[in-house]
Design a protein around this motif. Structure first.
Motif, PDB file in Angstrom:
ATOM      1  N   TYR A 119      -4.253   1.188   7.992  1.00  0.00           N
ATOM      2  CA  TYR A 119      -4.814   1.586   8.212  1.00  0.00           C
ATOM      3  C   TYR A 119      -4.345   3.214   8.629  1.00  0.00           C
ATOM      4  O   TYR A 119      -5.469   4.633   8.563  1.00  0.00           O
ATOM      5  CB  TYR A 119      -5.840   1.132  10.136  1.00  0.00           C
ATOM      6  CG  TYR A 119      -6.803   1.204   9.905  1.00  0.00           C
ATOM      7  CD1 TYR A 119      -7.855   0.671  10.075  1.00  0.00           C
ATOM      8  CD2 TYR A 119      -7.059   3.239  11.601  1.00  0.00           C
ATOM      9  CE1 TYR A 119      -9.327   0.944  10.610  1.00  0.00           C
ATOM     10  CE2 TYR A 119      -8.074   2.775  11.778  1.00  0.00           C
ATOM     11  CZ  TYR A 119      -8.965   2.175  11.123  1.00  0.00           C
ATOM     12  OH  TYR A 119     -10.447   2.710  11.765  1.00  0.00           O
ATOM     13  N   GLN A 120      -3.305   3.260   9.004  1.00  0.00           N
ATOM     14  CA  GLN A 120      -2.821   4.879   8.438  1.00  0.00           C
ATOM     15  C   GLN A 120      -3.276   5.536   6.841  1.00  0.00           C
ATOM     16  O   GLN A 120      -3.374   6.803   6.948  1.00  0.00           O
ATOM     17  CB  GLN A 120      -0.756   5.505   9.109  1.00  0.00           C
ATOM     18  CG  GLN A 120      -1.644   5.152  10.380  1.00  0.00           C
ATOM     19  CD  GLN A 120      -1.860   3.384  10.996  1.00  0.00           C
ATOM     20  OE1 GLN A 120      -1.675   2.712  10.164  1.00  0.00           O
ATOM     21  NE2 GLN A 120      -0.904   3.324  12.021  1.00  0.00           N
ATOM     22  N   ILE A 154     -11.237   9.546  13.620  1.00  0.00           N
ATOM     23  CA  ILE A 154      -9.471  10.283  15.210  1.00  0.00           C
ATOM     24  C   ILE A 154      -8.745  10.470  14.153  1.00  0.00           C
ATOM     25  O   ILE A 154      -8.621  11.551  14.343  1.00  0.00           O
ATOM     26  CB  ILE A 154      -9.979   9.111  16.240  1.00  0.00           C
ATOM     27  CG1 ILE A 154     -11.420   9.018  16.610  1.00  0.00           C
ATOM     28  CG2 ILE A 154      -8.895   9.417  17.506  1.00  0.00           C
ATOM     29  CD1 ILE A 154     -11.379   7.616  17.933  1.00  0.00           C
ATOM     30  N   LEU A 155      -7.928   9.602  13.178  1.00  0.00           N
ATOM     31  CA  LEU A 155      -6.570   9.651  12.981  1.00  0.00           C
ATOM     32  C   LEU A 155      -7.269  10.864  11.995  1.00  0.00           C
ATOM     33  O   LEU A 155      -5.856  11.502  11.747  1.00  0.00           O
ATOM     34  CB  LEU A 155      -5.984   8.527  12.041  1.00  0.00           C
ATOM     35  CG  LEU A 155      -6.149   7.324  13.124  1.00  0.00           C
ATOM     36  CD1 LEU A 155      -5.228   5.725  12.538  1.00  0.00           C
ATOM     37  CD2 LEU A 155      -4.506   7.438  13.905  1.00  0.00           C
ATOM     38  N   ALA A 156      -8.047  11.179  10.673  1.00  0.00           N
ATOM     39  CA  ALA A 156      -7.904  11.477  10.170  1.00  0.00           C
ATOM     40  C   ALA A 156      -8.052  13.318  10.520  1.00  0.00           C
ATOM     41  O   ALA A 156      -7.266  14.146  10.405  1.00  0.00           O
ATOM     42  CB  ALA A 156      -9.201  11.768   8.918  1.00  0.00           C
ATOM     43  N   GLU A 157      -8.521  13.415  11.629  1.00  0.00           N
ATOM     44  CA  GLU A 157      -8.820  14.418  12.542  1.00  0.00           C
ATOM     45  C   GLU A 157      -7.584  15.215  12.968  1.00  0.00           C
ATOM     46  O   GLU A 157      -7.371  16.314  13.247  1.00  0.00           O
ATOM     47  CB  GLU A 157      -9.780  14.190  13.528  1.00  0.00           C
ATOM     48  CG  GLU A 157     -10.214  15.700  14.607  1.00  0.00           C
ATOM     49  CD  GLU A 157     -11.101  15.569  15.307  1.00  0.00           C
ATOM     50  OE1 GLU A 157     -11.922  16.745  15.960  1.00  0.00           O
ATOM     51  OE2 GLU A 157     -10.853  14.844  16.539  1.00  0.00           O
ATOM     52  N   GLU A 201       3.374  10.575  12.611  1.00  0.00           N
ATOM     53  CA  GLU A 201       3.472   9.228  12.247  1.00  0.00           C
ATOM     54  C   GLU A 201       2.163  10.717  11.405  1.00  0.00           C
ATOM     55  O   GLU A 201       2.631  11.678  10.641  1.00  0.00           O
ATOM     56  CB  GLU A 201       2.254   8.465  13.125  1.00  0.00           C
ATOM     57  CG  GLU A 201       3.212   7.056  13.508  1.00  0.00           C
ATOM     58  CD  GLU A 201       2.684   6.595  13.803  1.00  0.00           C
ATOM     59  OE1 GLU A 201       1.146   5.842  13.670  1.00  0.00           O
ATOM     60  OE2 GLU A 201       3.054   4.859  14.280  1.00  0.00           O
ATOM     61  N   LEU A 202       1.009  10.418  11.127  1.00  0.00           N
ATOM     62  CA  LEU A 202       0.194  11.635  10.253  1.00  0.00           C
ATOM     63  C   LEU A 202       0.294  12.849  10.479  1.00  0.00           C
ATOM     64  O   LEU A 202       0.596  14.089  10.533  1.00  0.00           O
ATOM     65  CB  LEU A 202      -1.686  11.166  10.152  1.00  0.00           C
ATOM     66  CG  LEU A 202      -1.628   9.400   9.875  1.00  0.00           C
ATOM     67  CD1 LEU A 202      -3.489   9.346   9.793  1.00  0.00           C
ATOM     68  CD2 LEU A 202      -0.923   9.070   8.365  1.00  0.00           C
ATOM     69  N   ARG A 203       0.442  13.118  12.578  1.00  0.00           N
ATOM     70  CA  ARG A 203       0.726  14.718  12.705  1.00  0.00           C
ATOM     71  C   ARG A 203       1.725  14.705  11.567  1.00  0.00           C
ATOM     72  O   ARG A 203       1.985  15.706  11.777  1.00  0.00           O
ATOM     73  CB  ARG A 203       0.624  14.443  14.564  1.00  0.00           C
ATOM     74  CG  ARG A 203      -0.120  14.077  14.973  1.00  0.00           C
ATOM     75  CD  ARG A 203      -0.074  14.874  16.415  1.00  0.00           C
ATOM     76  NE  ARG A 203      -1.840  15.283  17.271  1.00  0.00           N
ATOM     77  CZ  ARG A 203      -1.816  13.779  17.934  1.00  0.00           C
ATOM     78  NH1 ARG A 203      -1.280  12.605  17.463  1.00  0.00           N
ATOM     79  NH2 ARG A 203      -3.543  13.855  18.377  1.00  0.00           N
ATOM     80  N   GLY A 204       2.882  14.308  11.495  1.00  0.00           N
ATOM     81  CA  GLY A 204       4.553  14.196  11.530  1.00  0.00           C
ATOM     82  C   GLY A 204       3.993  14.501  10.127  1.00  0.00           C
ATOM     83  O   GLY A 204       4.675  16.129   9.269  1.00  0.00           O
ATOM     84  N   ALA A 205       3.230  13.477   8.757  1.00  0.00           N
ATOM     85  CA  ALA A 205       2.905  13.862   7.653  1.00  0.00           C
ATOM     86  C   ALA A 205       2.111  16.159   7.713  1.00  0.00           C
ATOM     87  O   ALA A 205       2.565  16.320   6.609  1.00  0.00           O
ATOM     88  CB  ALA A 205       1.578  12.787   7.249  1.00  0.00           C
ATOM     89  N   ALA A 206       1.371  15.905   8.515  1.00  0.00           N
ATOM     90  CA  ALA A 206       0.632  17.477   8.388  1.00  0.00           C
ATOM     91  C   ALA A 206       1.893  18.418   8.773  1.00  0.00           C
ATOM     92  O   ALA A 206       1.685  19.445   7.426  1.00  0.00           O
ATOM     93  CB  ALA A 206      -0.632  17.160   9.610  1.00  0.00           C
ATOM     94  N   ILE A 207       2.046  18.715   9.778  1.00  0.00           N
ATOM     95  CA  ILE A 207       3.487  19.162  10.030  1.00  0.00           C
ATOM     96  C   ILE A 207       4.367  19.635   8.643  1.00  0.00           C
ATOM     97  O   ILE A 207       4.623  20.367   8.778  1.00  0.00           O
ATOM     98  CB  ILE A 207       4.660  18.708  11.070  1.00  0.00           C
ATOM     99  CG1 ILE A 207       3.787  19.056  12.834  1.00  0.00           C
ATOM    100  CG2 ILE A 207       5.331  19.651  11.342  1.00  0.00           C
ATOM    101  CD1 ILE A 207       3.979  18.092  13.826  1.00  0.00           C
ATOM    102  N   ALA A 208       4.747  18.644   8.261  1.00  0.00           N
ATOM    103  CA  ALA A 208       5.670  18.743   6.867  1.00  0.00           C
ATOM    104  C   ALA A 208       5.157  19.383   5.825  1.00  0.00           C
ATOM    105  O   ALA A 208       6.102  20.297   4.951  1.00  0.00           O
ATOM    106  CB  ALA A 208       6.295  16.903   6.513  1.00  0.00           C
ATOM    107  N   THR A 209       3.387  19.218   5.179  1.00  0.00           N
ATOM    108  CA  THR A 209       3.195  20.040   4.845  1.00  0.00           C
ATOM    109  C   THR A 209       3.699  21.617   4.810  1.00  0.00           C
ATOM    110  O   THR A 209       3.358  22.061   4.115  1.00  0.00           O
ATOM    111  CB  THR A 209       1.365  18.708   4.740  1.00  0.00           C
ATOM    112  OG1 THR A 209       1.240  17.984   3.654  1.00  0.00           O
ATOM    113  CG2 THR A 209       0.838  20.468   3.512  1.00  0.00           C
ATOM    114  N   VAL A 210       2.883  21.498   6.051  1.00  0.00           N
ATOM    115  CA  VAL A 210       2.417  23.436   6.636  1.00  0.00           C
ATOM    116  C   VAL A 210       4.235  23.507   6.563  1.00  0.00           C
ATOM    117  O   VAL A 210       4.571  24.972   5.561  1.00  0.00           O
ATOM    118  CB  VAL A 210       2.154  23.017   7.979  1.00  0.00           C
ATOM    119  CG1 VAL A 210       2.550  24.706   8.469  1.00  0.00           C
ATOM    120  CG2 VAL A 210       0.846  23.160   8.030  1.00  0.00           C
TER     121      VAL A 210
END
Length: 471
Positions: free
Chosen positions: A59-60, A141-144, A205-214
């Protein structure tokens, strides 16, 4: 008529930098091979994210894939616009106009910041957009959650392109390769720590992936900037001195040349996205087979793409120094290298399709049989248009070296959306050839664009593309 932004150009104003086809071949290959590997490494950034999102759960993974798919067109379009710095810097180098190089790169930063400031608010509207598209509410919601953080990578991500363009224009492509590989490593480590909560960090989780990208894009920007301000070869340009001093003619020139590039890239990306949506109307086996064939085609495409970027630089330099013969040799050398490799990938796809597909799906599993057969068939069609795909990307980049982007954009949009997509629909659904028909439509669109753009480069003199070389 706008005033040229580089030194005045005259036919034969400067001797050719390279005298023979062999010299041009060696120069183009030396410039291109690090770019090819760097493009593959850039793809590895996305692959790393996908793999680690999969570790979180299906799902993630689905939600993260939706988010990155939504972000990608904004990023790719912005990269196309800021990428206009490459031909302008190469032309200025050919004309030995150091001041123009500094100003073009600086205004490339301005363009990057402008675009990011405009695009981030749009990207942050993912929830209402996904709601309008009928996406799953929980996945939305998770994508956002991912997008709310990852959207900010547009600022460093687009700024990087200005510095990458400067380095490419001066043949410093190995630095691009090293920093990009470093970015892959940083991204993987940051994902591991932040997504899964290792070493005392919270599990994001997904927020961590986004922070890593930035963080990865910020780190890469810092490395590129550090190299440019410390290396003696680039320090002399003083790129960041009086950074806030405007140069409106060059700022407008970047958008004039870059906007058609961005729209061209978006048109091609949109064609393949539309093809995936059409596959979804047929069945899951077709979607899976399409994904495999597209992944392999995209992997092969990185080679002519790297050759194309090299063509932009080599043609731009020759154009800047007023060297008709240099333009001729640079364009056709990159064309030969790019299409030559695609000829090899064509043979591979035609003769070893089932073997390659087996790396993705186990053919011994009965449930995979249809998808495996479809993927092998799609690869045969992909093999048939490999040369056309390589030809169109190299020709487009060679024309960019001449600052010719508007007309190629119109031909590309027409070829992809008025030839390719309708042909895919007619052959796939009206004629009833299903997935095969869709891929034949893709081949038709790419072949149309390839013929037009190669002909345009071949007829550059008659079409007046070299008029600035006139005395």
């Amino acid at each position: 008529m706008t005033k040229p932004l580089t030194a005045p150009l005259r036919a034969g104003a400067a001797p050719a930098e390279f005298r023979s086809w062999g010299d041009e071949l060696r120069a183009t290959f030396a410039l291109a091979w690090p770019l090819v590997i760097a493009q593959l490494a850039q793809n590895a950034l996305t692959v790393t994210d996908v793999i680690m999102m999969g570790w979180l759960g299906p799902y993630q993974l689905a939600s993260g894939t939706l988010a990155t798919t939504f972000l990608m067109p904004f990023l790719v379009g912005g990269i196309g616009v800021v990428g206009a710095v490459a031909p302008l810097a190469a032309q200025a180098r050919g004309g030995r106009n150091i001041k123009a190089i500094r100003r073009v790169v600086r205004q490339g930063f301005w363009a990057a910041l402008t675009l990011a400031a405009l695009l981030v608010p749009l990207v942050l509207q993912i929830r209402p957009i996904f709601g309008w598209l009928g996406q799953d509410p929980q996945a939305t919601i998770l994508a956002e959650q991912y997008i709310q953080i990852a959207a900010w990578m547009l600022f460093p991500g687009l700024a990087i392109i200005s510095l990458r363009s400067l380095l490419s224009a001066f043949d410093a492509t190995r630095v691009i390769l090293v920093i990009t590989i470093g970015g892959v490593i940083v991204n993987g480590i940051a994902n591991y720590i932040l997504m899964f909560g290792h070493f005392g960090f919270p599990r994001l989780e997904l927020r961590g992936a986004a922070i890593a990208t930035v963080l990865t894009n910020i780190a890469m920007l810092a490395l590129f900037a550090g190299y440019v301000v410390t290396n003696p070869r680039f320090r002399r340009f003083h790129v960041f001195i009086r950074f806030w001093k405007p140069d409106w003619p060059r700022y407008r020139e970047i958008f004039r040349i870059g906007t058609p590039i961005g729209l061209t890239v978006l048109a091609e990306v949109g064609l393949f996205t539309a093809a995936a949506l059409l596959m979804g109307r047929i069945g899951t086996d077709e979607v899976a087979a399409h994904a495999i064939a597209l992944q392999l085609s995209s992997l092969a495409f990185m080679v002519p793409l790297g050759m194309g970027i090299a063509a932009t630089v080599r043609v731009g330099m020759a154009y800047g120094r007023g060297d008709r013969d240099g333009i001729h040799k640079a364009g056709w050398t990159a064309f030969a290298l790019g299409t030559g490799f695609m000829g090899l990938s064509c043979i591979l796809f035609l003769t070893a399709g089932p073997i390659i597909v087996a790396l993705f799906l186990d053919p011994s599993v009965p449930a995979n049989a249809n998808a495996v057969a479809l993927a092998a068939t799609f690869l045969v069609i992909a093999g048939l248009f490999q040369i056309a795909d390589g030809a169109q990307v190299v020709a487009a980049h060679a024309l960019r070296g001449l600052s010719d982007t508007k007309v190629p954009m119109m031909f590309a949009i027409f070829g992809y959306w008025a030839v390719g997509l309708p042909t895919s629909y007619i052959l796939g659904f009206v004629v009833g050839w299903r997935g095969v028909g869709i891929w034949l439509g893709l081949a038709a669109g790419l072949t149309f664009v390839a013929i037009i753009l190669v002909a345009r480069f071949a007829l550059r003199e008659r079409l007046g593309l070299l008029r600035r070389l006139a005395s």
